[in-house]
Write a protein that holds these residues in place. Sequence first.
Motif, PDB file in Angstrom:
ATOM      1  N   THR A   1      22.396  48.352  46.004  1.00 14.69           N
ATOM      2  CA  THR A   1      22.541  49.445  45.051  1.00 14.69           C
ATOM      3  C   THR A   1      21.290  50.305  45.021  1.00 14.69           C
ATOM      4  O   THR A   1      20.203  49.756  44.868  1.00 14.69           O
ATOM      5  N   PRO A   2      21.340  51.576  45.199  1.00 15.95           N
ATOM      6  CA  PRO A   2      22.527  52.415  45.347  1.00 15.95           C
ATOM      7  C   PRO A   2      23.050  52.433  46.775  1.00 15.95           C
ATOM      8  O   PRO A   2      24.125  52.960  47.044  1.00 15.95           O
TER       9      PRO A   2
ATOM     10  N   ASP B   1      16.069  51.348  41.267  1.00 11.53           N
ATOM     11  CA  ASP B   1      15.284  51.539  40.041  1.00 11.53           C
ATOM     12  C   ASP B   1      13.881  50.972  40.123  1.00 11.53           C
ATOM     13  O   ASP B   1      13.271  50.662  39.100  1.00 11.53           O
TER      14      ASP B   1
END
Length: 89
Positions: free
Chosen positions: A74-75, A5
């Motif tokens: 993540t991811p 993100d």
Amino acid sequence: MLIADRYRLGLAIGSGGMANVFEAVDGQRVALKLLKPAPAGLTANFTARFVREVRAMQAIDHPNVMKVLDAGTTPMPYIAMELAAGCLT
């Protein structure tokens, strides 16, 4: 593509046996190393090796070694590092 993100992927700048490295941007330009998918049945081993690599890199403080800025899973497992000016043409 956005990783964790925050890192917007740019050009591929390198590739090795376990990972690919991309230029990425998160307010600043960084080198973002992304772990390649592990062969079937080896996921835990690959991830463990990746974590050891991050810890080893974080322990190094030398002007000729890029600093680790961030790391996560993540991811997908990634390491964000300083981007050397000579890496891109």
